[in-house]
Scaffold this motif. Structure first.
Motif, short mmCIF file in Angstrom:
data_model
loop_
_atom_site.label_atom_id
_atom_site.label_comp_id
_atom_site.label_asym_id
_atom_site.label_seq_id
_atom_site.Cartn_x
_atom_site.Cartn_y
_atom_site.Cartn_z
N MET A 23 -22.05 -17.05 -17.25
CA MET A 23 -21.87 -15.65 -16.71
C MET A 23 -20.86 -15.04 -17.27
N GLY A 24 -20.84 -13.52 -17.70
CA GLY A 24 -19.53 -13.07 -18.16
C GLY A 24 -19.25 -11.85 -17.03
N GLU A 25 -18.29 -11.86 -16.57
CA GLU A 25 -17.94 -10.99 -15.42
C GLU A 25 -16.41 -10.60 -15.74
N ARG A 26 -16.12 -9.42 -15.67
CA ARG A 26 -14.77 -8.92 -15.76
C ARG A 26 -14.39 -8.20 -14.31
N TYR A 27 -13.65 -8.54 -13.50
CA TYR A 27 -13.39 -8.30 -12.14
C TYR A 27 -12.02 -7.65 -12.08
N GLU A 28 -11.93 -6.48 -11.71
CA GLU A 28 -10.31 -6.10 -11.21
C GLU A 28 -10.20 -5.36 -9.89
N GLU A 29 -9.20 -5.40 -9.15
CA GLU A 29 -9.09 -4.86 -7.96
C GLU A 29 -7.49 -4.52 -7.77
N ARG A 30 -7.47 -3.64 -6.93
CA ARG A 30 -6.09 -3.01 -6.26
C ARG A 30 -6.12 -2.52 -5.00
N LYS A 31 -5.02 -2.56 -4.26
CA LYS A 31 -5.12 -2.00 -2.76
C LYS A 31 -5.42 -0.48 -2.82
N SER A 32 -6.18 -0.04 -1.82
CA SER A 32 -6.43 1.42 -1.87
C SER A 32 -5.30 2.04 -1.00
N ARG A 33 -5.24 3.22 -1.28
CA ARG A 33 -4.27 4.21 -0.18
C ARG A 33 -5.00 4.52 1.00
N PHE A 34 -6.28 3.98 1.06
CA PHE A 34 -7.07 3.96 2.50
C PHE A 34 -6.84 2.55 3.21
N HIS A 35 -6.32 2.74 4.49
CA HIS A 35 -5.90 1.66 5.19
C HIS A 35 -6.67 0.26 5.15
N GLY A 36 -6.22 -0.66 4.34
CA GLY A 36 -6.79 -2.04 4.59
C GLY A 36 -7.79 -2.23 3.65
N ALA A 37 -8.28 -1.05 2.52
CA ALA A 37 -9.27 -1.05 1.89
C ALA A 37 -8.77 -1.70 0.31
#
Length: 247
Positions: A1-15
């Motif tokens: 598989m070739g996946e590039r995943y990134e995430e960060r905390k949102s300003r929406f509480h807990g998201a």
């Protein structure tokens, strides 16, 4: 598989705001996590409801996905629909909100240099116009995520079993016992992912033993721990089990 995943905390509480780029091949199954997602895929705004079993995306080579993963119990107030009405479904946001409004939002996101930030802005503006999530159900989600029993949690929030179940359906899409199982599995996956042996992770997460964890993995995820983490190792960047995609 070739996946590039990134995430960060949102300003929406807990998201969590996340993006996923698929270079080739199928995407890993999405496991139940008690969450709901607002998605931007192509030129479409969609909502992924709470899952009770693993969701198997189709092959999506070359696609880019953007989403906001809402903490358990927080999305229904924002979306204006009880969670159980979206259980195990992915629907167009236009089915929930006025079509003219969706067209404006879609044009705004499509023109944005950062679609993730634009999608987050949609959620934040909507939150300013709607009521807050059910505070008791947020407390329920936090306590169950910490491994507290359903009975003890019900006592803490002062709700009887029937009333808790009814409010849990609206907030989470299923009853508190199912949510507790889903969150326990997520705890176990996090522990195994950190390097803890299966048997130790099972006990630490709240399972009776490793066999119990194996059964939960088969019933909720449709796979085994070994197969799941083998697939994870083949991804370019580990994709958390709650990231949603659709064909």
């Amino acid at each position: 598989m070739g996946e590039r995943y990134e995430e960060r905390k949102s300003r929406f509480h807990g998201a969590i705001v996340w993006t996923l780029q698929v270079a080739h091949g199928p995407v890993r199954p999405v496991l139940p996590d008690g969450c709901m997602d607002l998605l931007w895929i192509g030129d479409r705004l969609l909502v992924a409801g709470p899952d009770t079993h693993a969701y198997e995306p189709s092959e999506v080579a070359g696609e880019r996905f953007t989403g906001i993963r809402f903490a358990p119990g927080t999305a229904p107030a924002l979306l204006g629909v009880p969670a159980h009405e979206l259980r195990d479904q992915q629907v167009d946001l236009a089915d929930l909100w006025p079509g003219a409004q969706i067209r404006v939002l879609a044009e705004r996101i499509a023109a944005a240099t950062d679609p993730a930030a634009a999608l987050e802005a949609v959620a934040l503006r909507r939150a300013a116009e709607t009521g807050p999530p059910d505070p008791l159900m947020r407390s329920v989600a936090v306590q169950l995520a910490q491994g507290r029993s359903v009975a003890a949690t019900a006592d803490t929030v002062g709700l009887g079993a029937r009333q808790l179940h009814r409010r849990a359906l609206a907030a989470f899409g299923y009853g508190p016992k199912t949510l507790a199982r889903v969150l326990r599995l997520q705890r176990a996956l996090a522990l195994v992912g950190s390097g803890m042996p299966y048997a130790d992770a099972a006990l630490a997460a709240g399972c009776t033993d490793q066999a119990h964890l194996a059964r939960e993995m088969r019933e909720l995820a449709g796979t085994t721990l070994t197969a799941y983490f083998a697939a994870s190792a083949n991804s370019e960047t580990a994709q958390p089990s709650g990231s949603r995609t659709t064909a």
